[in-house]
Design a protein around this motif. Sequence first.
Motif, mmCIF file in Angstrom:
data_model
loop_
_atom_site.group_PDB
_atom_site.id
_atom_site.type_symbol
_atom_site.label_atom_id
_atom_site.label_comp_id
_atom_site.label_asym_id
_atom_site.label_seq_id
_atom_site.Cartn_x
_atom_site.Cartn_y
_atom_site.Cartn_z
ATOM 1 N N LYS A 115 -7.155 93.371 -68.267
ATOM 2 C CA LYS A 115 -8.508 93.594 -67.700
ATOM 3 C C LYS A 115 -8.419 94.452 -66.436
ATOM 4 C CE LYS A 115 -10.690 89.401 -69.444
ATOM 5 N NZ LYS A 115 -11.282 88.097 -69.096
ATOM 6 N N LEU A 116 -7.413 94.169 -65.596
ATOM 7 C CA LEU A 116 -7.239 94.951 -64.368
ATOM 8 C C LEU A 116 -6.914 96.409 -64.690
ATOM 9 C CD1 LEU A 116 -5.187 92.372 -62.280
ATOM 10 C CD2 LEU A 116 -7.503 93.192 -61.756
ATOM 11 N N GLU A 117 -6.046 96.638 -65.681
ATOM 12 C CA GLU A 117 -5.701 98.009 -66.061
ATOM 13 C C GLU A 117 -6.918 98.758 -66.593
ATOM 14 O OE1 GLU A 117 -2.299 97.760 -68.666
ATOM 15 O OE2 GLU A 117 -0.928 97.732 -66.954
ATOM 16 N N HIS A 118 -7.757 98.081 -67.356
ATOM 17 C CA HIS A 118 -8.976 98.730 -67.849
ATOM 18 C C HIS A 118 -9.954 98.998 -66.706
ATOM 19 C CE1 HIS A 118 -7.623 97.772 -71.922
ATOM 20 N NE2 HIS A 118 -8.489 98.675 -72.310
ATOM 21 N N TYR A 119 -10.049 98.054 -65.771
ATOM 22 C CA TYR A 119 -10.969 98.223 -64.649
ATOM 23 C C TYR A 119 -10.531 99.374 -63.745
ATOM 24 C CZ TYR A 119 -13.736 97.295 -60.499
ATOM 25 O OH TYR A 119 -14.584 97.425 -59.427
ATOM 26 N N PHE A 120 -9.253 99.401 -63.372
ATOM 27 C CA PHE A 120 -8.740 100.429 -62.465
ATOM 28 C C PHE A 120 -8.292 101.694 -63.192
ATOM 29 C CE2 PHE A 120 -8.069 96.585 -59.813
ATOM 30 C CZ PHE A 120 -8.805 96.977 -58.712
ATOM 31 N N LYS A 121 -8.250 101.632 -64.519
ATOM 32 C CA LYS A 121 -7.839 102.760 -65.356
ATOM 33 C C LYS A 121 -6.464 103.282 -64.948
ATOM 34 C CE LYS A 121 -12.437 104.225 -66.699
ATOM 35 N NZ LYS A 121 -13.262 105.361 -67.023
ATOM 36 N N ASP A 160 0.072 107.085 -72.447
ATOM 37 C CA ASP A 160 -0.246 105.766 -72.984
ATOM 38 C C ASP A 160 -1.673 105.338 -72.635
ATOM 39 O OD1 ASP A 160 2.274 105.579 -74.098
ATOM 40 O OD2 ASP A 160 3.068 104.218 -72.557
ATOM 41 N N LEU A 161 -2.105 105.632 -71.411
ATOM 42 C CA LEU A 161 -3.467 105.263 -71.000
ATOM 43 C C LEU A 161 -4.512 105.946 -71.876
ATOM 44 C CD1 LEU A 161 -3.046 105.339 -67.111
ATOM 45 C CD2 LEU A 161 -3.423 103.305 -68.525
ATOM 46 N N VAL A 162 -4.249 107.193 -72.239
ATOM 47 C CA VAL A 162 -5.172 107.918 -73.118
ATOM 48 C C VAL A 162 -5.117 107.325 -74.529
ATOM 49 C CG1 VAL A 162 -5.689 110.141 -74.204
ATOM 50 C CG2 VAL A 162 -5.108 110.038 -71.776
ATOM 51 N N LYS A 163 -3.906 107.093 -75.048
ATOM 52 C CA LYS A 163 -3.750 106.529 -76.397
ATOM 53 C C LYS A 163 -4.420 105.168 -76.527
ATOM 54 C CE LYS A 163 0.588 108.748 -77.747
ATOM 55 N NZ LYS A 163 2.029 108.525 -78.008
ATOM 56 N N THR A 187 -9.722 108.900 -69.994
ATOM 57 C CA THR A 187 -9.815 110.179 -70.697
ATOM 58 C C THR A 187 -8.603 111.037 -70.358
ATOM 59 O OG1 THR A 187 -10.969 111.294 -68.893
ATOM 60 C CG2 THR A 187 -12.344 110.105 -70.501
ATOM 61 N N LYS A 188 -8.428 112.140 -71.077
ATOM 62 C CA LYS A 188 -7.333 113.059 -70.776
ATOM 63 C C LYS A 188 -7.460 113.616 -69.365
ATOM 64 C CE LYS A 188 -6.371 114.558 -75.498
ATOM 65 N NZ LYS A 188 -6.339 115.691 -76.450
ATOM 66 N N SER A 189 -8.676 113.934 -68.965
ATOM 67 C CA SER A 189 -8.897 114.478 -67.621
ATOM 68 C C SER A 189 -8.523 113.467 -66.546
ATOM 69 C CB SER A 189 -10.356 114.893 -67.447
ATOM 70 O OG SER A 189 -10.681 115.923 -68.327
ATOM 71 N N GLU A 190 -8.912 112.206 -66.753
ATOM 72 C CA GLU A 190 -8.574 111.160 -65.786
ATOM 73 C C GLU A 190 -7.063 110.938 -65.741
ATOM 74 O OE1 GLU A 190 -12.542 108.313 -66.028
ATOM 75 O OE2 GLU A 190 -11.021 108.165 -67.608
ATOM 76 N N ALA A 191 -6.426 110.958 -66.899
ATOM 77 C CA ALA A 191 -4.974 110.759 -66.964
ATOM 78 C C ALA A 191 -4.239 111.891 -66.249
ATOM 79 C CB ALA A 191 -4.526 110.650 -68.416
ATOM 80 N N LEU A 192 -4.701 113.106 -66.426
ATOM 81 C CA LEU A 192 -4.065 114.257 -65.793
ATOM 82 C C LEU A 192 -4.112 114.148 -64.269
ATOM 83 C CD1 LEU A 192 -2.688 116.973 -66.221
ATOM 84 C CD2 LEU A 192 -4.937 118.035 -66.279
ATOM 85 N N LEU A 193 -5.195 113.594 -63.744
ATOM 86 C CA LEU A 193 -5.321 113.434 -62.293
ATOM 87 C C LEU A 193 -4.358 112.386 -61.735
ATOM 88 C CD1 LEU A 193 -9.205 113.662 -61.933
ATOM 89 C CD2 LEU A 193 -7.497 115.371 -61.261
ATOM 90 N N LYS A 194 -3.817 111.544 -62.589
ATOM 91 C CA LYS A 194 -2.863 110.525 -62.148
ATOM 92 C C LYS A 194 -1.442 111.081 -61.999
ATOM 93 C CE LYS A 194 -5.582 106.896 -64.311
ATOM 94 N NZ LYS A 194 -6.299 106.572 -63.102
ATOM 95 N N VAL A 195 -1.203 112.254 -62.565
ATOM 96 C CA VAL A 195 0.107 112.908 -62.436
ATOM 97 C C VAL A 195 0.058 113.783 -61.181
ATOM 98 C CG1 VAL A 195 1.785 114.433 -63.525
ATOM 99 C CG2 VAL A 195 0.408 112.877 -64.940
ATOM 100 N N GLU A 196 0.838 113.393 -60.191
ATOM 101 C CA GLU A 196 0.821 114.074 -58.895
ATOM 102 C C GLU A 196 1.766 115.279 -58.894
ATOM 103 O OE1 GLU A 196 1.795 111.047 -56.061
ATOM 104 O OE2 GLU A 196 0.078 109.810 -56.638
ATOM 105 N N PRO A 197 1.556 116.226 -57.993
ATOM 106 C CA PRO A 197 2.447 117.390 -57.911
ATOM 107 C C PRO A 197 3.915 117.003 -57.741
ATOM 108 C CG PRO A 197 0.485 117.788 -56.608
ATOM 109 C CD PRO A 197 0.416 116.361 -57.067
ATOM 110 N N THR A 198 4.189 115.947 -57.001
ATOM 111 C CA THR A 198 5.583 115.524 -56.826
ATOM 112 C C THR A 198 6.185 115.040 -58.144
ATOM 113 O OG1 THR A 198 4.834 113.327 -56.124
ATOM 114 C CG2 THR A 198 5.361 114.911 -54.383
#
Length: 89
Positions: free
Chosen positions: A7-13, A48-51, A56-67
Motif C-alpha cells: 500500500k505504501l509503495e502504491h501511495y508513494f509510487k 518494475d514500478l511500470v510493469k 507511469t513511464k514518465s513518473e518512473a523516468l523521473l526516479k532515475v537521477e543523473p548520478t
Amino acid sequence: FLQNVEKLEHYFKDMQDVEFTVEKGKLWMLQCRNGKRTGTAAIKIATDLVKEGICTKSEALLKVEPTHVEQLLHPTFSIEALKSDAYIK
C-alpha cells in the motif's frame, strides 16, 4: 506487513525502505521513506514500478537521477572475474 508495504509503495509510487520493530510479539512499523539505490537498481526498480502498474513511464523516468546514469557509464566487473587469479597480484 507485506500488504502494508505494498500500500505504501502504491501511495508513494516508489520502493519503500521500511523500519520496523517487534515488541512483546507485536510488529510495529516505525517509518518509511523512498529507498536508496544504485544506478543499476534504479533502472530495475523503475522498470518494475511500470510493469506493476504503480507509476507511469514518465513518473518512473523521473526516479532515475543523473548520478544513477553516471554510475552506469563506469565499467563493472563480475564477481567471478574479481575472484579469479587475474586480479590477485
